[in-house]
Design an enzyme around this catalytic site. Structure first.
Site, mmCIF file in Angstrom:
data_model
loop_
_atom_site.group_PDB
_atom_site.id
_atom_site.type_symbol
_atom_site.label_atom_id
_atom_site.label_comp_id
_atom_site.label_asym_id
_atom_site.label_seq_id
_atom_site.Cartn_x
_atom_site.Cartn_y
_atom_site.Cartn_z
ATOM 1 N N ASP A 14 19.392 -3.901 -29.922
ATOM 2 C CA ASP A 14 18.515 -4.102 -28.854
ATOM 3 C C ASP A 14 17.326 -4.155 -28.794
ATOM 4 O O ASP A 14 17.238 -3.187 -29.154
ATOM 5 C CB ASP A 14 19.697 -4.420 -27.864
ATOM 6 C CG ASP A 14 20.040 -5.012 -26.263
ATOM 7 O OD1 ASP A 14 18.793 -5.578 -26.917
ATOM 8 O OD2 ASP A 14 20.029 -3.892 -26.135
ATOM 9 N N HIS A 31 12.172 -10.792 -32.980
ATOM 10 C CA HIS A 31 13.677 -10.763 -34.153
ATOM 11 C C HIS A 31 12.668 -10.964 -35.704
ATOM 12 O O HIS A 31 13.684 -10.497 -36.628
ATOM 13 C CB HIS A 31 14.242 -12.510 -34.202
ATOM 14 C CG HIS A 31 14.780 -12.277 -32.523
ATOM 15 N ND1 HIS A 31 16.005 -11.444 -32.508
ATOM 16 C CD2 HIS A 31 14.993 -13.166 -32.080
ATOM 17 C CE1 HIS A 31 16.268 -11.993 -31.277
ATOM 18 N NE2 HIS A 31 15.634 -12.597 -30.965
ATOM 19 N N SER A 59 26.283 -11.725 -31.933
ATOM 20 C CA SER A 59 27.927 -11.859 -31.143
ATOM 21 C C SER A 59 27.932 -13.170 -30.514
ATOM 22 O O SER A 59 26.976 -14.465 -30.808
ATOM 23 C CB SER A 59 27.832 -11.204 -29.642
ATOM 24 O OG SER A 59 27.025 -11.552 -28.933
ATOM 25 N N GLU A 61 28.333 -14.306 -27.809
ATOM 26 C CA GLU A 61 27.891 -15.096 -26.583
ATOM 27 C C GLU A 61 25.851 -15.134 -27.012
ATOM 28 O O GLU A 61 26.082 -15.887 -26.306
ATOM 29 C CB GLU A 61 27.740 -13.219 -25.723
ATOM 30 C CG GLU A 61 28.893 -12.741 -24.989
ATOM 31 C CD GLU A 61 30.256 -12.045 -25.769
ATOM 32 O OE1 GLU A 61 29.734 -11.512 -26.729
ATOM 33 O OE2 GLU A 61 31.592 -12.232 -25.820
ATOM 34 N N LEU A 125 26.631 1.863 -50.793
ATOM 35 C CA LEU A 125 26.693 1.204 -49.173
ATOM 36 C C LEU A 125 27.329 -0.223 -49.356
ATOM 37 O O LEU A 125 26.795 -0.896 -49.654
ATOM 38 C CB LEU A 125 25.026 1.038 -48.493
ATOM 39 C CG LEU A 125 25.481 0.795 -47.677
ATOM 40 C CD1 LEU A 125 26.038 1.884 -46.619
ATOM 41 C CD2 LEU A 125 23.234 0.530 -47.150
#
Ligand code: FPP
Length: 243
Positions: A14, A31, A59, A61, A125
């Site tokens: 975030d 971003h 997300s 949303e 990973l």
């Protein structure tokens, strides 16, 4: 590193917008800087031999953001995957996704398919990108599939144990996160992994995601190490198990 490492780190990345606003830049510049931080954290987790890293990249949303920002994020995701494929292969990283991948633009879906397929041979990973992901939708979908299995007679209600239920979630086959990192100071889950974080340790930092560096990851791991994970038991019981 002489510490117990988390097996699975999940991150809510975030603060990209605030990072850009602090510099009078458009949100997409935040971003873009966020993608550089993604590259760093993936390399760090490879170096520290963390088995699982799950990043909340988009997300359900987030579709409600201005169309230009959503479009810009999709371009960045596509570019990241294409540019990073060689490095992911070199570093033995296996890519997978969770979320409603069908919601993504066709070109991004194709790029994802290519990278997931090519990197499937890797066993270093396990990098999971949560894309068009919603923790509630993940649980609801699992409930629907469990109900269908019961209806068909493939499963009895008594046989639905926590592990059974976990196997119906998008994260099937992955261990639950040990450590959840959230940047930019916000203390909420924002509909990320809900079922999976029942015993996860949280680490919240005020750093904005583009400013998240190796030292911050190391600090999160240090804090994780200082916590006593009791899983509902007493300290005495846990210490007894250690000896
Ligand atoms: C939150 O910052 C961040 C996002 C909604 C997107 C995260 C995406 C990236 C880091 C780049 C693309 C990802 C990959 C895997 C290549 P925000 O915009 O909500 O920040 P704000 O709260 O300061 O506005």
């Amino acid at each position: 590193m002489n510490q117990k490492l988390p097996i699975h780190i999940a991150i809510i990345m975030d603060g990209n917008g605030r990072w850009a606003a602090d510099r009078n830049l458009p949100r997409i510049a935040g971003h873009r800087a966020g993608v550089d931080a993604v590259r760093r954290v993936v390399e760090d987790c490879t170096r520290f031999k963390i088995p699982y890293l799950t990043l909340f990249a988009f997300s359900t949303e987030n579709w409600n953001r201005p169309q230009s920002e959503v479009g810009g994020l999709m371009v960045l995701l596509d570019q990241y995957l294409k540019k990073e494929l060689r490095t992911l292969m070199k570093n033995n990283v296996r890519l997978s996704t969770i979320g409603q991948i069908d919601d993504l633009p066709a070109n991004v879906r194709q790029t994802l398919r290519d990278v997931v397929e090519q990197s499937a041979v890797n066993d270093g990973l396990n990098l999971t990108l949560a894309l068009s992901y919603s923790g509630r939708d993940d649980i609801l979908e699992a409930v629907r599939r469990v109900a269908t299995a019961v209806q068909k007679g493939d499963l009895t209600p008594d046989a639905i144990e926590p592990d059974t239920f976990s196997s119906f979630l998008h994260t099937d086959g992955m261990p639950d996160p040990d450590l959840l990192i959230r940047t930019s100071g916000e203390q909420r889950i924002s509909n990320f992994l809900l079922w999976q974080i029942a015993y996860t340790e949280f680490y919240v930092t005020d750093k904005l995601w583009p400013d998240f560096e190796s030292v911050d990851l190391l600090d999160a791991i240090k804090v994780f190490n200082s916590r006593e994970r009791r899983f509902g038991k007493t300290s005495e019981q846990i210490r007894g198990e250690d000896t």
